[in-house]
Design a protein around this motif. Structure first.
Motif, short mmCIF file in Angstrom:
data_model
loop_
_atom_site.label_atom_id
_atom_site.label_comp_id
_atom_site.label_asym_id
_atom_site.label_seq_id
_atom_site.Cartn_x
_atom_site.Cartn_y
_atom_site.Cartn_z
N THR A 46 0.94 -1.24 0.21
CA THR A 46 -0.13 -0.06 0.04
C THR A 46 1.06 1.11 -0.08
OG1 THR A 46 -0.23 -0.19 2.42
CG2 THR A 46 -1.97 -1.13 0.83
N GLU A 47 1.39 1.73 1.13
CA GLU A 47 2.26 2.83 1.07
C GLU A 47 3.68 2.52 0.66
OE1 GLU A 47 1.71 4.20 5.18
OE2 GLU A 47 -0.22 4.63 5.05
N ARG A 48 4.31 3.77 0.36
CA ARG A 48 5.52 3.57 -0.31
C ARG A 48 6.01 2.56 -1.03
NH1 ARG A 48 9.24 4.13 4.93
NH2 ARG A 48 10.79 4.62 3.28
N ALA A 49 5.03 2.08 -1.62
CA ALA A 49 5.33 1.01 -2.98
C ALA A 49 4.14 1.05 -3.91
CB ALA A 49 5.39 -0.29 -2.03
N ALA A 50 4.49 0.63 -5.18
CA ALA A 50 3.45 0.66 -6.17
C ALA A 50 3.71 -0.46 -7.06
CB ALA A 50 3.45 2.01 -6.87
N LEU A 51 2.72 -1.05 -7.52
CA LEU A 51 2.98 -2.28 -8.53
C LEU A 51 2.64 -1.51 -10.06
CD1 LEU A 51 3.72 -5.00 -9.24
CD2 LEU A 51 1.30 -5.96 -9.04
N VAL A 52 3.33 -1.62 -10.89
CA VAL A 52 3.34 -0.94 -12.20
C VAL A 52 3.41 -1.91 -13.27
CG1 VAL A 52 4.07 0.75 -13.85
CG2 VAL A 52 3.99 1.22 -11.19
N HIS A 127 -0.30 2.35 -13.60
CA HIS A 127 -0.58 1.72 -12.17
C HIS A 127 -1.47 0.65 -11.92
CE1 HIS A 127 -0.42 2.50 -7.92
NE2 HIS A 127 -1.84 2.55 -7.79
N ILE A 128 -1.10 -0.31 -10.94
CA ILE A 128 -1.96 -1.50 -10.95
C ILE A 128 -2.37 -1.17 -9.41
CG2 ILE A 128 -2.12 -3.91 -10.68
CD1 ILE A 128 -2.07 -3.00 -13.49
N ALA A 129 -1.42 -1.10 -8.33
CA ALA A 129 -1.80 -1.17 -7.10
C ALA A 129 -0.75 -0.48 -6.29
CB ALA A 129 -1.87 -2.67 -6.72
N GLY A 130 -1.19 -0.23 -5.22
CA GLY A 130 -0.27 0.59 -4.18
C GLY A 130 -0.51 2.07 -4.16
N ASP A 131 0.65 2.91 -4.10
CA ASP A 131 0.68 4.36 -3.83
C ASP A 131 0.80 4.97 -5.42
OD1 ASP A 131 1.02 7.00 -3.59
OD2 ASP A 131 2.89 6.67 -2.19
N PRO A 132 -0.42 5.37 -5.92
CA PRO A 132 -0.29 6.01 -7.31
C PRO A 132 0.73 7.19 -7.41
CG PRO A 132 -2.24 6.47 -6.02
CD PRO A 132 -1.66 5.70 -5.32
#
Length: 774
Positions: A46-52, A127-132
Motif C-alpha cells: 500500500t504505502e511507499r510501494a506501487a505495482l506498475v 498503475h495497478i496497485a499501491g501508492d499512485p
C-alpha cells in the motif's frame, strides 16, 4: 483469489468463443488487474510501494499467452523482498509467464536513461496497485528525461529499428509474417508512440490505430488458437484465424494484413524522418542558419535530406510534377518528404489522356531506377498518388499470391519485376516497353478471367493513356498477353522439335521485338517471384528456345537434334556390352551434372532418380535421351547436394546396380531418409495438394503431363515409377525445382510408337501420379 484460480479463470475466458478478440483482451486485462490489485492489498503493498504494469498489460493489449511485465516500485521499504516473493512466486507456480523487476524511483529513472528497452517500457507504465503518487512520480520523471535526452538517444532508437526491420522483414509481404516485430508490426506502433512522447511527431492517426487494431486482433486469435505465445502467423493457422475474425479466408486475411502493415510501416518510416528533422538543436547548432534548399530538377529541391517541392511549384500548372518528384527521389535515393506527398495528393489533378510527353518521360525515368523504385512507389501508393496514375492498380493492391513460389503480394511483385527489368534494358531495342511491360504483366490478376487475357486489354488501355503510339500499344499488349509463353514452353515442350519453335513464332506473329522483350521479362519475372525460381537451367532452356525462334524468324534452318556427346555415347556402348548401368559425374559446372546410362527398359528413370535422392542430391532438371543404336537410355540430371559434398560416382553406380536387380528397396530406403532428414525448421504445415495438367504435343501426337507439387525427397523417383508402371513410354522429361515447389513435365506416348494416352488412360495415369506425389 489464488494464482491457480487466476489461471483457471483465464482458461474459462479462452473457452468462450463468443468473446471477440477485442473483448477477450479487455477481459484478460481486467482479470489480471483484479488479481494483482487484490494480491497487492493482501500482502500489504500500500504505502511507499506501487505495482506498475508495462508491456502488453501496461498498454491494455494483453493477448492470451502474453507474459506479464511488472515493476515493483518502492521508496525504501525494508520488506520489499517479501513483497516481491509474495507477488512473483504464486504467478510462477501457476505457470504464468512473468518478466519482473524491483526498483526505487531513482533506479527506475536511471535504468530508463541507460537501457532503451526499459525506457520504452516505462513510457507505457500503468498503475495497478499501491501508492499512485509513486507511479506518477516515476512516470513523469521518465517522460521528462525521455524528452530532454531524445537528441542523444535518437540514433540508437533509429538504428535498433532498422536492424529489426532487416532481421525480421516486412509483415506486408511475408508468407508467414511476424505480427509483433516485423516492419509494419505492433512494435512500430509503439515506436510512433515513443516519438510522440518525445514531442517530435503527432500521435498516430486514425488509419494507424485502425491498422493496429487488426494486428492486435490477429495476434490475439493466433494466441488463442495456438495455446501459447506466438507472433508469427503460419500459413496453416491463417484459415482458422480468418474464420475467428469473420474474414472470408486466409487470402482475404493476408490482403487485409498487408494493407494494415503497409500503413504502419509507412507511418513509422515517415515518423523517423520527421522526428530527426524535429530534434531539438543545442549549443552552436541552434545558431546555425537553416539548411539551403538545393535545386534537383524543375520544381523539385532537396531540403534536409528529403525531396520537396520548390516554393513556386504547382501540380495544377505542371502536369509532370508528381512523376518528376518520384523520379528525382528514385534517382537520388532520397525519400519524398511526407508534407510534399500530402500536398501533391491534395492538389495534383488527374493527368489528361494521353499523358503529356513530359509525364511519360518522367514515368520511364522512375521505372528505370532499379531497386530505388520500390520505396518511391510505396510512398506514392500509400498517399493515393499511384492509384490516381493507375486506377487499375486497385485490383492487385495487397493481393496475396495463390502460387506458393511467390513471396510477394501481386502489386509488390510487379514493382519488384520492374526493378529487375531495369537491369536488363540494354538487352532489348525498346527498354521503355520492357519496363512498362514488367510493371503491368500481372495487372490482370484479382479478377475471375485468365489474368493474361485480362491483362492484355488493361495494358492496351494503360498504354494509350500513357501516350504510346498505337504500334507500341499493340506490342505492349502482346508482351502482357504472352508473358508466360517462353517459360511455359521451355519447361513443357521438346525444344528440339521444330513444331515447338514454329508454334511460338506463330503465336507472336513473327514479331522479333516481342520475342526479345519476352525473353528479358521472363528473367525479371522469375527473379521477382522468389528464391530459386530463376535458375541456370531455366536460363539455358529459355535462351535456347529464344535462339531457335530467332533462327526461324531469320529464315534459316533449325539445328538438328543434338546427338549424344562422345562421353555419353561411350556410356551407352558400355551398357550395351554388359547390360550394367554406367554413371558419369561432371563437377566442373555449378550445379553439377550426372549422366546415367541404363538398359532401355521400364524402371530405369525411377531407379536413377531414386539413387540420386538416396545420396542427398537434389535434382533441378532432368533430360531423357534414348541411344537407339545401343538400346540404352541416357539420363542427364542437373543436381546439387542438399548438404555436404558430391558423392563418389562409383557409389552411385553400385547402388544403381542393386536397385535395378532388386537388391536395394528404394522406396523403403527413401521413406526412411525422408523421416530422418525432414527440412530444418519445418513448421509441420501440410503440403499443398499436387495438381496435374495435360498438354498436347503438336508434332508427335504424344501428351505432356505436368505435375505441380511440393518438393519431397524421392518425389521424382515415385512419380517416374508410377508412370513406368502405367505402361507408357516417357519420351522426354523436364524437371524444375522452384524453391519448395516442383514443376515436372513428362512427354508420354504409347510403347508401340503411337500417339499419347487417350482420355481414359489419362485419368488412370493422373490418379497414379497424384497418389505418388501426395
Amino acid at each position: 483469489m489464488a494464482a491457480g484460480d487466476l489461471a483457471k479463470a483465464k482458461a474459462v475466458l479462452l473457452g468462450r468463443r463468443r468473446l471477440d478478440a477485442e473483448a477477450l483482451r479487455a477481459a484478460l486485462v481486467d482479470l489480471h488487474d483484479f488479481w494483482l490489485s487484490s494480491r497487492a492489498a493482501a500482502i500489504g503493498l500500500t504505502e511507499r510501494a506501487a505495482l506498475v504494469a508495462v508491456g502488453a498489460l501496461g498498454r491494455r493489449e494483453l493477448a492470451p499467452w502474453s507474459d506479464l511485465d511488472l515493476v515493483l516500485l518502492h521508496d525504501g521499504r525494508k520488506d520489499v523482498d517479501r513483497l516481491a516473493r509474495e507477488l512473483w512466486y504464486p504467478l510462477w507456480d501457476a505457470g504464468i509467464g512473468l518478466d519482473h523487476s524491483v526498483r526505487t524511483p531513482g533506479q527506475a529513472v536511471q535504468v530508463a536513461a541507460t537501457d532503451l528497452r526499459a525506457a520504452l517500457g516505462l513510457l507505457e507504465a500503468r498503475h495497478i496497485a499501491g501508492d499512485p503518487a509513486l507511479t506518477d512520480k516515476v512516470g513523469a520523471a521518465v517522460r521528462q528525461a525521455w524528452r530532454a535526452g531524445i537528441r542523444g538517444r535518437f540514433d540508437e532508437l533509429a538504428d535498433a529499428t532498422s536492424q529489426r526491420w532487416r532481421k525480421v522483414g516486412d509483415v506486408a509481404h511475408r508468407v508467414e509474417p511476424d505480427l509483433k516485430n516485423g516492419h509494419g508490426g505492433l512494435r512500430d506502433v509503439q515506436l510512433l508512440d515513443a516519438l510522440a512522447a518525445a514531442q517530435l511527431v503527432d500521435r498516430p492517426g486514425a488509419d494507424v490505430q485502425e491498422a493496429r487494431a487488426l494486428l492486435l486482433d490477429v495476434r490475439t486469435e493466433l494466441h488463442r488458437l495456438a495455446g501459447r505465445a506466438r507472433d508469427v502467423l503460419r500459413a496453416q493457422d491463417a484459415d482458422e484465424v480468418a474464420a475467428a475474425l469473420e474474414i472470408a479466408d486466409r487470402f482475404e486475411l493476408a490482403r487485409a494484413l498487408s494493407g494494415a502493415a503497409r500503413t504502419v510501416a509507412f507511418a513509422a518510416e515517415v515518423g523517423l524522418r520527421s522526428a530527426r528533422v524535429a530534434l531539438p538543436r543545442r549549443g552552436l547548432a541552434a545558431l546555425r542558419r537553416a539548411p539551403v534548399r538545393r535545386p534537383l530538377d524543375s520544381g523539385v529541391v532537396e531540403h534536409l535530406g528529403e525531396v520537396v517541392l520548390a516554393r513556386d511549384a504547382s501540380a495544377v500548372r505542371d502536369p509532370g510534377l508528381v512523376l518528376r518528384v518520384a523520379a528525382t527521389a528514385a534517382r537520388t535515393g532520397m525519400p519524398v518528404a511526407a508534407g510534399t506527398l500530402h500536398r501533391l495528393s491534395d492538389t495534383a489533378p488527374e493527368l489528361r489522356e494521353p499523358w503529356p510527353r513530359a509525364a511519360r518521360v518522367e514515368l520511364l525515368s522512375l521505372l528505370g531506377a532499379g531497386r530505388a523504385l520500390v520505396d518511391v512507389v510505396e510512398s506514392l501508393d500509400r498517399t493515393g498518388l499511384w492509384g490516381r496514375l493507375f486506377p487499375e492498380w486497385g485490383a492487385v493492391r495487397d493481393l496475396p499470391p495463390r502460387d506458393r513460389a511467390h513471396v510477394w503480394t501481386v502489386d509488390r511483385h510487379l514493382v519488384e519485376a520492374c526493378a529487375q527489368a531495369a537491369r536488363l534494358t540494354t538487352r532489348v531495342a525498346r527498354p521503355d516497353l520492357l519496363l512498362v511491360g514488367a510493371l503491368l504483366h500481372d495487372i490482370g490478376k484479382g479478377r475471375d478471367e485468365d489474368h493474361s487475357v485480362v491483362g492484355e486489354s488493361l495494358a492496351v488501355q494503360i498504354g494509350r493513356r500513357i501516350g504510346f503510339a498505337e504500334a507500341d500499344v499493340a506490342v505492349l499488349g502482346q508482351v502482357v498477353r504472352h508473358h508466360l509463353l517462353l517459360p511455359h514452353t521451355a519447361t513443357r515442350r521438346d525444344l528440339e522439335d521444330p513444331a515447338t519453335v514454329a508454334r511460338v513464332v506463330e503465336t507472336l506473329d513473327g514479331n522479333g521485338l516481342v520475342l526479345d522483350l519476352l525473353e528479358a521479362l521472363a528473367e525479371a519475372d522469375a527473379l521477382a517471384t522468389g528464391p530459386g525460381v530463376w535458375s541456370p537451367w531455366k536460363r539455358t532452356l529459355i535462351g535456347d528456345l529464344a535462339r531457335r525462334c530467332r533462327t526461324l524468324l531469320a529464315g534459316e534452318a533449325l539445328p538438328a537434334p543434338a546427338a549424344l556427346d562422345a562421353d555419353a555415347e561411350k556410356l551407352a556402348v558400355a551398357v550395351a556390352a554388359d547390360g550394367r548401368p554406367q554413371v558419369r559425374l561432371d563437377e566442373g559446372v555449378d550445379p553439377a551434372t550426372v549422366v546415367v546410362a541404363v538398359p532401355d527398359r521400364p524402371g530405369g528413370l525411377a531407379a536413377a532418380a531414386g539413387v540420386l535422392a538416396l545420396h542427398s542430391l537434389e535434382v533441378h532438371a532432368a533430360e531423357l535421351r534414348t541411344a537407339d543404336a545401343t538400346s540404352a537410355a541416357v539420363f542427364t540430371f542437373t543436381v546439387s547436394p542438399r548438404f555436404g559434398g558430391l558423392p563418389d560416382p562409383a557409389l552411385l553406380r553400385s547402388d544403381l546396380v542393386r536397385a535395378l536387380d532388386g537388391r536395394l528397396a528404394l522406396a523403403d530406403a527413401l521413406a526412411r531418409k525422408e523421416r530422418d532428414y525432414a527440412p530444418v525448421g519445418a513448421t509441420g504445415e501440410p503440403p499443398a495438394p499436387p495438381r496435374v495438367l495435360w498438354f498436347d504435343d503438336e508434332a508427335t501426337g504424344a501428351a505432356v503431363l505436368e505435375l505441380r507439387a511440393t518438393d519431397r525427397i524421392g518425389l521424382l523417383h515415385r512419380v517416374a515409377a508410377a508412370l513406368e508402371a502405367s505402361g507408357v513410354t516417357v519420351r522426354w522429361a523436364r524437371v524444375a525445382t522452384l524453391g519448395a515447389s516442383v514443376v515436372d513435365a513428362f512427354c508420354l506416348a504409347h510403347p508401340d510408337g503411337g500417339g499419347g494416352p487417350d482420355r481414359a488412360d489419362r485419368q488412370r495415369i493422373e490418379a497414379a501420379v497424384l497418389t505418388a506425389a501426395g
